[in-house]
Design a protein around this motif. Structure first.
Motif, short mmCIF file in Angstrom:
data_model
loop_
_atom_site.label_atom_id
_atom_site.label_comp_id
_atom_site.label_asym_id
_atom_site.label_seq_id
_atom_site.Cartn_x
_atom_site.Cartn_y
_atom_site.Cartn_z
N VAL A 38 0.75 -1.35 -0.09
CA VAL A 38 0.05 0.12 0.13
C VAL A 38 0.91 1.23 -0.10
CG1 VAL A 38 -1.68 1.22 1.13
CG2 VAL A 38 -2.03 -1.08 1.03
N VAL A 41 2.20 1.95 -3.53
CA VAL A 41 1.21 2.27 -4.72
C VAL A 41 0.76 3.78 -4.27
CG1 VAL A 41 0.85 -0.04 -5.25
CG2 VAL A 41 -0.69 0.87 -3.85
N THR A 42 0.92 4.10 -3.10
CA THR A 42 0.32 5.33 -2.67
C THR A 42 1.30 6.78 -2.57
OG1 THR A 42 0.36 4.62 -0.39
CG2 THR A 42 -1.68 4.24 -1.70
N VAL A 50 0.60 4.44 -7.97
CA VAL A 50 -0.71 4.40 -8.79
C VAL A 50 -1.75 5.29 -8.37
CG1 VAL A 50 -2.77 2.95 -9.16
CG2 VAL A 50 -0.62 1.71 -8.65
N ARG A 55 -6.66 2.76 -8.28
CA ARG A 55 -6.55 2.11 -6.88
C ARG A 55 -7.91 1.36 -6.58
NH1 ARG A 55 -3.92 6.77 -3.04
NH2 ARG A 55 -2.24 7.38 -4.54
N PHE A 173 -8.06 3.92 -1.80
CA PHE A 173 -8.68 2.73 -2.75
C PHE A 173 -10.23 2.83 -2.99
CE2 PHE A 173 -4.43 1.21 -2.08
CZ PHE A 173 -4.07 0.14 -2.98
#
Length: 325
Positions: A38, A41-42, A50, A55, A173
């Protein structure tokens, strides 16, 4: 001075508790890998970053977000509703399977396989409006008790998975349910149980039709199957309803294999997660030989695909949302 030290230590302890988004996950490789994924990707500075619209995280329901033994909870509802329907009109029990189900003879129903289960579901889930059906499910959930655990079904969601869902949403997400369970059944309770709204639920569906009933525009449920959201149907359902390939996907059985395989393929950071039922003391221990939630192919092929196996007995300090154990 002693009071000041106590306050400082208290604030440190509280800060540590608040800083942990997954308090019911034991420290170790599984929790670390989830958190690191997490974070990667953040983080805008990460090569694996991402953007928020992409997400997307999807999860199976039965056996992944709540329990599924000894039978799917939706089937318990189907049995109760069938009993009510048969009491009003005994002629609906026009097959061996339906008569067995109405008498609670699950062994005979189980021997009929998937076709037998579908027969019970089609009779018990049709001839009613969508609104009335979902209201009935919601009322049933308020009082339904597990047949062997003697726990309210609504308390048998998995606390660690609730924490994961909240953590993911806090990190931008969108969380979806993608389950073989009935879409209208899940929509009746999923928002309250998981914080997942009806429009973010993909499930199996019976045919429906529009009709004006006593002057009221109504969607009615018919006794026919429109879509089975299981196995190869899951990636098809995701593509049709979401239009994006998820970057995180969670399941627990071979019914989720194709969804995991598809979602974890392709470019960029991706994570496939399997909840492995290893806890016979607090829940149940089952995988390859289970009649519900069979996990066989996933055990064989998942490690080579770098899927993350969550060992319920080792990785979770707490199982149920409605109990500290």
């Amino acid at each position: 001075m002693r009071n000041v030290l106590f306050l400082v230590l208290s604030f440190v302890w509280i800060g540590n508790v608040l800083a942990d988004p997954l308090p019911s996950w034991n420290e170790g490789g599984t929790k670390t890998r989830l958190l690191e994924f997490v974070e990667r990707v953040t983080d805008p500075g990460s090569p694996d970053f991402v953007p928020i619209p992409a997400r997307v995280a999807v999860f199976d329901n039965d056996g992944t977000l709540w329990a599924e033994q000894p039978v799917y909870f939706q089937f318990l509802y189907a049995l109760d509703r069938l009993e009510e329907i048969a009491a009003a009109d005994p002629s609906v029990l026009n097959s061996v399977v339906l008569r067995a189900a109405a008498q609670g003879d699950l062994e005979t129903v189980a021997k009929a396989g998937e076709e037998g289960l579908l027969e019970v579901v089609m009779v018990s889930h049709s001839g009613i409006s969508v609104d009335a059906f979902q209201a009935d499910v919601a009322n049933w959930m308020e009082t339904a008790v597990h047949p062997t655990k003697d726990m309210p079904l609504k308390h048998m969601t998995y606390q660690p998975m609730l924490e994961l869902l909240r953590y993911l949403r806090d990190e931008g997400f969108s969380t979806y349910i993608v389950s073989g369970g009935g879409i209208h059944f899940m929509r009746a309770f999923a928002e309250e149980a998981y914080g997942i709204p009806p429009e973010q639920i993909i499930g199996s569906a019976g045919k429906t039709r529009y009709e004006v009933v006593d002057g009221t525009p109504t969607i009615l449920k018919d006794p026919e199957i429109a879509f089975i959201d299981d196995k190869a149907g899951k990636p098809v359902g995701i593509d049709s309803k979401i239009g994006r390939k998820p970057i995180l996907v969670g399941g627990n059985s071979d019914g989720d294999f194709e969804m995991l395989e598809w979602a974890t393929s392709g470019d960029g950071a991706r994570l496939g997660l399997i909840v492995h039922h290893t806890d016979a003391e607090r829940e149940w221990a089952y995988d390859r030989d289970s009649h519900i939630g069979k996990l066989d192919r996933g055990l064989d092929e998942g490690p080579a695909k770098n899927w993350l196996f969550v060992d319920m007995a080792k990785d979770w300090s707490r199982v149920w949302s409605g109990s500290p154990n």
